[in-house]
Design a protein around this motif. Structure first.
Motif, mmCIF file in Angstrom:
data_model
loop_
_atom_site.group_PDB
_atom_site.id
_atom_site.type_symbol
_atom_site.label_atom_id
_atom_site.label_comp_id
_atom_site.label_asym_id
_atom_site.label_seq_id
_atom_site.Cartn_x
_atom_site.Cartn_y
_atom_site.Cartn_z
ATOM 1 N N SER A 30 0.852 -1.197 0.000
ATOM 2 C CA SER A 30 0.000 0.000 0.000
ATOM 3 C C SER A 30 0.887 1.245 0.000
ATOM 4 O O SER A 30 2.096 1.169 0.244
ATOM 5 C CB SER A 30 -0.897 0.001 1.235
ATOM 6 O OG SER A 30 -0.111 0.215 2.404
ATOM 7 N N GLU A 31 0.268 2.376 -0.253
ATOM 8 C CA GLU A 31 0.995 3.652 -0.230
ATOM 9 C C GLU A 31 1.612 3.890 1.152
ATOM 10 O O GLU A 31 2.736 4.372 1.261
ATOM 11 C CB GLU A 31 0.065 4.816 -0.595
ATOM 12 C CG GLU A 31 -0.523 4.740 -1.990
ATOM 13 C CD GLU A 31 0.518 4.854 -3.085
ATOM 14 O OE1 GLU A 31 1.526 5.567 -2.904
ATOM 15 O OE2 GLU A 31 0.320 4.204 -4.129
ATOM 16 N N ALA A 32 0.877 3.529 2.198
ATOM 17 C CA ALA A 32 1.385 3.716 3.566
ATOM 18 C C ALA A 32 2.592 2.822 3.832
ATOM 19 O O ALA A 32 3.571 3.256 4.449
ATOM 20 C CB ALA A 32 0.283 3.433 4.582
ATOM 21 N N GLN A 33 2.535 1.589 3.360
ATOM 22 C CA GLN A 33 3.668 0.678 3.551
ATOM 23 C C GLN A 33 4.895 1.161 2.778
ATOM 24 O O GLN A 33 6.018 1.072 3.273
ATOM 25 C CB GLN A 33 3.286 -0.740 3.114
ATOM 26 C CG GLN A 33 2.277 -1.399 4.026
ATOM 27 C CD GLN A 33 1.727 -2.673 3.436
ATOM 28 O OE1 GLN A 33 1.386 -2.736 2.253
ATOM 29 N NE2 GLN A 33 1.628 -3.706 4.272
ATOM 30 N N ALA A 35 5.521 4.270 2.054
ATOM 31 C CA ALA A 35 5.995 5.456 2.776
ATOM 32 C C ALA A 35 6.837 5.057 3.983
ATOM 33 O O ALA A 35 7.836 5.709 4.291
ATOM 34 C CB ALA A 35 4.812 6.318 3.203
ATOM 35 N N ASP A 36 6.448 3.981 4.657
ATOM 36 C CA ASP A 36 7.242 3.487 5.785
ATOM 37 C C ASP A 36 8.650 3.094 5.345
ATOM 38 O O ASP A 36 9.591 3.160 6.137
ATOM 39 C CB ASP A 36 6.566 2.295 6.454
ATOM 40 C CG ASP A 36 5.334 2.677 7.245
ATOM 41 O OD1 ASP A 36 5.160 3.887 7.556
ATOM 42 O OD2 ASP A 36 4.523 1.775 7.549
ATOM 43 N N LEU A 37 8.768 2.660 4.098
ATOM 44 C CA LEU A 37 10.078 2.293 3.548
ATOM 45 C C LEU A 37 10.802 3.489 2.940
ATOM 46 O O LEU A 37 11.916 3.356 2.432
ATOM 47 C CB LEU A 37 9.904 1.214 2.467
ATOM 48 C CG LEU A 37 9.334 -0.115 2.925
ATOM 49 C CD1 LEU A 37 9.056 -1.013 1.731
ATOM 50 C CD2 LEU A 37 10.297 -0.794 3.899
ATOM 51 N N GLY A 38 10.143 4.651 2.972
ATOM 52 C CA GLY A 38 10.736 5.855 2.400
ATOM 53 C C GLY A 38 10.606 5.913 0.893
ATOM 54 O O GLY A 38 11.400 6.575 0.215
ATOM 55 N N GLU A 40 7.983 6.184 -2.712
ATOM 56 C CA GLU A 40 6.717 6.471 -3.370
ATOM 57 C C GLU A 40 6.598 5.477 -4.513
ATOM 58 O O GLU A 40 7.580 4.878 -4.939
ATOM 59 C CB GLU A 40 6.697 7.904 -3.900
ATOM 60 C CG GLU A 40 6.720 8.939 -2.804
ATOM 61 C CD GLU A 40 6.651 10.359 -3.345
ATOM 62 O OE1 GLU A 40 6.504 10.529 -4.579
ATOM 63 O OE2 GLU A 40 6.754 11.276 -2.545
#
Length: 56
Positions: A30-33, A35-38, A40
């Motif tokens: 997901s987009e959130a996951q 983002a957690d990895l830095g 997009e």
């Protein structure tokens, strides 16, 4: 010299399979996951290539 060429081809083939696998794995996040990895979504391909094909 031909042995070095052959081993280079095999090494690049293995790395390309790892890139494809990583791209597929990251595309399922997901987009959130991401983002957690830095990351997009537009960064996935370059991230995978940079990780498995060291800049030469």
């Amino acid at each position: 010299m031909s042995f070095d060429l052959f081993t280079g081809i095999v090494r690049d083939f293995r790395a390309s399979r790892k890139v494809a696998s990583e791209i597929a794995r990251l595309n399922h996040l997901s987009e959130a996951q991401l983002a957690d990895l830095g990351l997009e979504r537009c960064d996935i391909t370059s991230h995978a290539f940079n990780r498995h094909f060291k800049r030469r």
